[in-house]
Design an enzyme around this catalytic site. Structure first.
Site, PDB file in Angstrom:
ATOM      1  N   CYS A  31      76.328  70.780  92.332  1.00 53.83           N
ATOM      2  CA  CYS A  31      74.981  70.771  91.746  1.00 53.83           C
ATOM      3  C   CYS A  31      74.967  71.496  90.401  1.00 53.83           C
ATOM      4  O   CYS A  31      75.153  72.706  90.338  1.00 53.83           O
ATOM      5  CB  CYS A  31      74.027  71.434  92.741  1.00 53.83           C
ATOM      6  SG  CYS A  31      72.393  71.805  92.099  1.00 53.83           S
ATOM      7  N   CYS A  34      72.341  74.216  90.005  1.00 54.01           N
ATOM      8  CA  CYS A  34      72.736  75.373  90.823  1.00 54.01           C
ATOM      9  C   CYS A  34      73.700  76.264  90.034  1.00 54.01           C
ATOM     10  O   CYS A  34      73.566  77.493  90.037  1.00 54.01           O
ATOM     11  CB  CYS A  34      73.407  74.923  92.115  1.00 54.01           C
ATOM     12  SG  CYS A  34      72.344  73.940  93.209  1.00 54.01           S
TER      13      CYS A  34
END
Length: 102
Positions: A31, A34
């Site tokens: 991600c 993230c």
């Protein structure tokens, strides 16, 4: 204090039974947002001794992702006294997390 890696096995001890508020980042290695959020969380962990910052990889701990209804990441949940107190979904600036923590 650094961001603490938490797993299903250590979740209760590290988060639910913590004697300070715990900011938990539910993330995945693949991600992008993230990865972009991580330096912000590391900064919070260094600046605030009154808060624990933890990270849970949802791919390695899918049971926790299911338990807390994680459908979008990054998802940061603030736990106080073993219960969810606040939740933030998506990439946010540090100010947003500072506001969560009070």
């Amino acid at each position: 204090m650094a961001v603490k890696t938490v797993t299903s096995a250590s979740f209760a001890d590290e988060v639910l039974m913590a004697n300070v508020p715990v900011l938990v980042d539910f993330y995945a290695d693949w991600c992008g947002p993230c990865r972009m959020l991580r330096p912000t969380l590391e900064a919070i962990s260094e600046e605030r001794a009154d808060v624990k910052v933890a990270a849970i990889n949802i791919d390695e701990n899918p049971d926790l992702a299911d338990e807390f209804g994680i459908s979008s990441i990054p998802c940061v949940i603030l736990f106080k006294n073993g219960a969810e107190a606040d939740r933030s979904i998506g990439l946010k600036p540090k100010d947003a997390f500072d506001a969560m923590l009070g």
